[in-house]
Every structure is written in structure tokens, then in C-alpha cells.
Motif scaffolding. Structure first.
Motif, PDB file in Angstrom:
ATOM      1  N   THR A 112       0.830  -1.203   0.000  1.00 49.44           N
ATOM      2  CA  THR A 112       0.000   0.000   0.000  1.00 49.44           C
ATOM      3  C   THR A 112       0.868   1.258   0.000  1.00 49.44           C
ATOM      4  N   THR A 113       1.931   1.249   0.788  1.00 43.49           N
ATOM      5  CA  THR A 113       2.834   2.407   0.866  1.00 43.49           C
ATOM      6  C   THR A 113       3.537   2.631  -0.462  1.00 43.49           C
ATOM      7  N   ILE A 114       4.006   1.570  -1.085  1.00 43.86           N
ATOM      8  CA  ILE A 114       4.676   1.690  -2.388  1.00 43.86           C
ATOM      9  C   ILE A 114       3.697   2.226  -3.430  1.00 43.86           C
ATOM     10  N   LYS A 115       2.478   1.704  -3.431  1.00 46.08           N
ATOM     11  CA  LYS A 115       1.456   2.196  -4.372  1.00 46.08           C
ATOM     12  C   LYS A 115       1.191   3.688  -4.146  1.00 46.08           C
ATOM     13  N   TRP A 116       1.101   4.097  -2.876  1.00 47.44           N
ATOM     14  CA  TRP A 116       0.902   5.522  -2.554  1.00 47.44           C
ATOM     15  C   TRP A 116       2.074   6.358  -3.068  1.00 47.44           C
ATOM     16  N   MET A 117       3.313   5.873  -2.853  1.00 47.74           N
ATOM     17  CA  MET A 117       4.489   6.617  -3.333  1.00 47.74           C
ATOM     18  C   MET A 117       4.479   6.723  -4.853  1.00 47.74           C
ATOM     19  N   GLN A 118       4.022   5.668  -5.533  1.00 40.73           N
ATOM     20  CA  GLN A 118       3.962   5.710  -6.993  1.00 40.73           C
ATOM     21  C   GLN A 118       2.888   6.687  -7.475  1.00 40.73           C
ATOM     22  N   GLU A 119       1.766   6.740  -6.782  1.00 35.88           N
ATOM     23  CA  GLU A 119       0.662   7.616  -7.197  1.00 35.88           C
ATOM     24  C   GLU A 119       0.882   9.077  -6.833  1.00 35.88           C
ATOM     25  N   THR A 120       1.577   9.338  -5.729  1.00 39.49           N
ATOM     26  CA  THR A 120       1.682  10.725  -5.245  1.00 39.49           C
ATOM     27  C   THR A 120       3.091  11.286  -5.180  1.00 39.49           C
ATOM     28  N   GLN A 121       4.120  10.423  -5.160  1.00 38.90           N
ATOM     29  CA  GLN A 121       5.486  10.901  -4.958  1.00 38.90           C
ATOM     30  C   GLN A 121       6.412  10.621  -6.141  1.00 38.90           C
ATOM     31  N   ASN A 122       5.837  10.207  -7.267  1.00 38.53           N
ATOM     32  CA  ASN A 122       6.592   9.926  -8.496  1.00 38.53           C
ATOM     33  C   ASN A 122       7.575   8.761  -8.363  1.00 38.53           C
ATOM     34  N   LEU A 123       7.264   7.797  -7.524  1.00 34.69           N
ATOM     35  CA  LEU A 123       8.090   6.590  -7.465  1.00 34.69           C
ATOM     36  C   LEU A 123       7.867   5.808  -8.751  1.00 34.69           C
ATOM     37  N   TRP A 124       8.947   5.337  -9.341  1.00 37.36           N
ATOM     38  CA  TRP A 124       8.893   4.571 -10.576  1.00 37.36           C
ATOM     39  C   TRP A 124       8.353   3.167 -10.314  1.00 37.36           C
ATOM     40  N   ASP A 125       8.001   2.477 -11.390  1.00 37.40           N
ATOM     41  CA  ASP A 125       7.541   1.095 -11.294  1.00 37.40           C
ATOM     42  C   ASP A 125       8.736   0.239 -10.877  1.00 37.40           C
ATOM     43  N   LEU A 126       8.602  -0.472  -9.789  1.00 38.84           N
ATOM     44  CA  LEU A 126       9.698  -1.285  -9.260  1.00 38.84           C
ATOM     45  C   LEU A 126       9.818  -2.629  -9.975  1.00 38.84           C
ATOM     46  N   GLY A 127       8.795  -3.007 -10.714  1.00 36.15           N
ATOM     47  CA  GLY A 127       8.838  -4.266 -11.458  1.00 36.15           C
ATOM     48  C   GLY A 127       9.068  -5.443 -10.526  1.00 36.15           C
ATOM     49  N   LYS A 128       9.967  -6.351 -10.932  1.00 35.57           N
ATOM     50  CA  LYS A 128      10.247  -7.548 -10.132  1.00 35.57           C
ATOM     51  C   LYS A 128      10.945  -7.196  -8.811  1.00 35.57           C
ATOM     52  N   ASN A 129      11.535  -6.016  -8.731  1.00 37.33           N
ATOM     53  CA  ASN A 129      12.214  -5.612  -7.491  1.00 37.33           C
ATOM     54  C   ASN A 129      11.234  -5.351  -6.347  1.00 37.33           C
ATOM     55  N   GLU A 130       9.966  -5.072  -6.664  1.00 42.88           N
ATOM     56  CA  GLU A 130       9.006  -4.764  -5.602  1.00 42.88           C
ATOM     57  C   GLU A 130       8.887  -5.913  -4.609  1.00 42.88           C
ATOM     58  N   ASP A 131       8.698  -7.132  -5.107  1.00 44.73           N
ATOM     59  CA  ASP A 131       8.576  -8.281  -4.201  1.00 44.73           C
ATOM     60  C   ASP A 131       9.884  -8.548  -3.464  1.00 44.73           C
ATOM     61  N   ILE A 132      11.021  -8.353  -4.139  1.00 44.36           N
ATOM     62  CA  ILE A 132      12.332  -8.563  -3.508  1.00 44.36           C
ATOM     63  C   ILE A 132      12.512  -7.578  -2.357  1.00 44.36           C
ATOM     64  N   ILE A 133      12.182  -6.309  -2.593  1.00 47.74           N
ATOM     65  CA  ILE A 133      12.327  -5.257  -1.572  1.00 47.74           C
ATOM     66  C   ILE A 133      11.385  -5.513  -0.403  1.00 47.74           C
ATOM     67  N   ILE A 134      10.127  -5.817  -0.700  1.00 52.22           N
ATOM     68  CA  ILE A 134       9.158  -6.064   0.368  1.00 52.22           C
ATOM     69  C   ILE A 134       9.585  -7.271   1.204  1.00 52.22           C
ATOM     70  N   ASP A 135      10.031  -8.354   0.552  1.00 48.22           N
ATOM     71  CA  ASP A 135      10.487  -9.531   1.297  1.00 48.22           C
ATOM     72  C   ASP A 135      11.679  -9.175   2.187  1.00 48.22           C
ATOM     73  N   TYR A 136      12.607  -8.374   1.667  1.00 46.37           N
ATOM     74  CA  TYR A 136      13.768  -7.957   2.455  1.00 46.37           C
ATOM     75  C   TYR A 136      13.324  -7.171   3.690  1.00 46.37           C
ATOM     76  N   LEU A 137      12.443  -6.204   3.495  1.00 47.67           N
ATOM     77  CA  LEU A 137      12.007  -5.350   4.602  1.00 47.67           C
ATOM     78  C   LEU A 137      11.201  -6.119   5.641  1.00 47.67           C
ATOM     79  N   VAL A 138      10.288  -6.966   5.191  1.00 46.39           N
ATOM     80  CA  VAL A 138       9.457  -7.727   6.127  1.00 46.39           C
ATOM     81  C   VAL A 138      10.308  -8.734   6.908  1.00 46.39           C
ATOM     82  N   THR A 139      11.304  -9.318   6.250  1.00 45.43           N
ATOM     83  CA  THR A 139      12.172 -10.302   6.908  1.00 45.43           C
ATOM     84  C   THR A 139      13.117  -9.639   7.909  1.00 45.43           C
ATOM     85  N   ASN A 140      13.723  -8.529   7.532  1.00 43.24           N
ATOM     86  CA  ASN A 140      14.763  -7.910   8.360  1.00 43.24           C
ATOM     87  C   ASN A 140      14.271  -6.792   9.264  1.00 43.24           C
ATOM     88  N   TYR A 141      13.143  -6.206   8.937  1.00 44.75           N
ATOM     89  CA  TYR A 141      12.575  -5.117   9.743  1.00 44.75           C
ATOM     90  C   TYR A 141      11.075  -5.353   9.921  1.00 44.75           C
TER      91      TYR A 141
END
Length: 162
Positions: A112-141
Motif C-alpha cells: 500500500t505504501t509503495i502504491k501511494w508513493m507511486q501515485e503521489t510521490q513519483n516513485l517509478w515502477d519497481l517491477g520484479k524488485n518490488e517483491d524482492i524489496i518487500i520480502d527484504y524489509l518484512v524479513t529484516n525489519y
């Protein structure tokens, strides 16, 4: 006679205003140039042959850009784990790693946060990296149940003297 004086006075004021406007433009341009050069002193048009002791040149082999010490990425403080570099490359372009680490969220909230950043903060499409980043953050933080305030730990207490 009065009309002649009025026209002459009008011409003098027009000349005065032209000089005033030109002066303001020159001052504004000079101010912008000073701000530009003062913001980064290495961009000065007057290059000195004397090395600046405040500017340290680090050889490439000593560069700590992607250095890992004790399982921690030195530059960002991220935990070394799969997905760390994708997180560094995509998240720290816009904000600090500390901001990312303090926002401990579950998978759905990160999406939800990534989608918000893409819609309002000009975050680019993360593509396959989105799941990699989310898994990293949820696992480590992962999210923490904190209550109102975290318990103070590793505090060096001292006594106040009267």
C-alpha cells in the motif's frame, strides 16, 4: 509650457525606472550566482592549484560505498541479506535508510505504501524488485508491538551532583 515640462519629467522617470530595473536584474543574477557557487565550493570557476584540506580524495579501492562490516551495509546501516542492494538502490534515492528501517510494516502495508508513493510521490515502477524489496524489509525489519514507548535499553545512567 506645462505639457512640455510634464513630458520631460515623464522621460526622466522612464530613464530612472529602466536603470532601476536593470540594476535589480544584475543584483538578482549576481545573488543567484553567489548562492550557486557557495552551495558547492568545488564548482568555483577559480580553480586553485593548492589542494583544499577539507576535500578528501579517496582512492577507489578504499571507497566504502558498498562495504559490509559485521553484516551491516556501512553506508546505509541496512542488514546484509538477499534484497539489500535492491532496497538500497530503489529506496535511498529519495529518502534515508533510517526512514525505511523505522517504518516496520507487514507485506500488505508495504504494498500500500509503495502504491501511494507511486501515485503521489513519483516513485517509478519497481517491477520484479518490488517483491524482492518487500520480502527484504518484512524479513529484516518486521513490525514490532511497541505499545506507547519502547523500553530504554543500553543506557549509561549517571548521578546528578548537587
Amino acid at each position: 509650457m506645462k505639457k512640455h515640462n510634464h513630458d520631460k519629467l515623464k522621460q526622466e522617470f522612464q530613464g530612472f525606472y529602466r536603470i532601476l530595473i536593470l540594476t535589480c536584474v544584475v543584483v538578482a543574477l549576481f545573488s543567484v550566482a553567489m548562492i550557486y557557487f557557495m552551495a558547492d565550493p568545488t564548482m568555483s570557476t577559480f580553480k586553485s592549484t593548492v589542494p583544499d584540506p577539507d576535500i578528501v580524495s579517496v582512492p577507489a579501492e578504499e571507497d566504502d560505498f558498498d562495504k559490509i562490516e559485521d553484516g551491516i551495509h556501512v553506508r546505509t546501516g541496512f542488514v546484509e541479506a538477499p534484497g539489500m542492494m535492491e532496497t538500497v538502490q530503489n529506496c535511498t534515492n529519495c529518502h534515508s535508510a533510517k526512514l525505511v528501517m523505522q517504518n516496520r510494516m507487514n507485506k500488505e502495508r508495504w504494498k500500500t505504501t509503495i502504491k501511494w508513493m507511486q501515485e503521489t510521490q513519483n516513485l517509478w515502477d519497481l517491477g520484479k524488485n518490488e517483491d524482492i524489496i518487500i520480502d527484504y524489509l518484512v524479513t529484516n525489519y518486521p513490525p514490532k508491538k511497541k505499545g506507547r514507548r519502547e523500553v530504554l535499553t543500553d543506557v549509561d545512567w549517571y548521578e546528578l551532583k548537587d
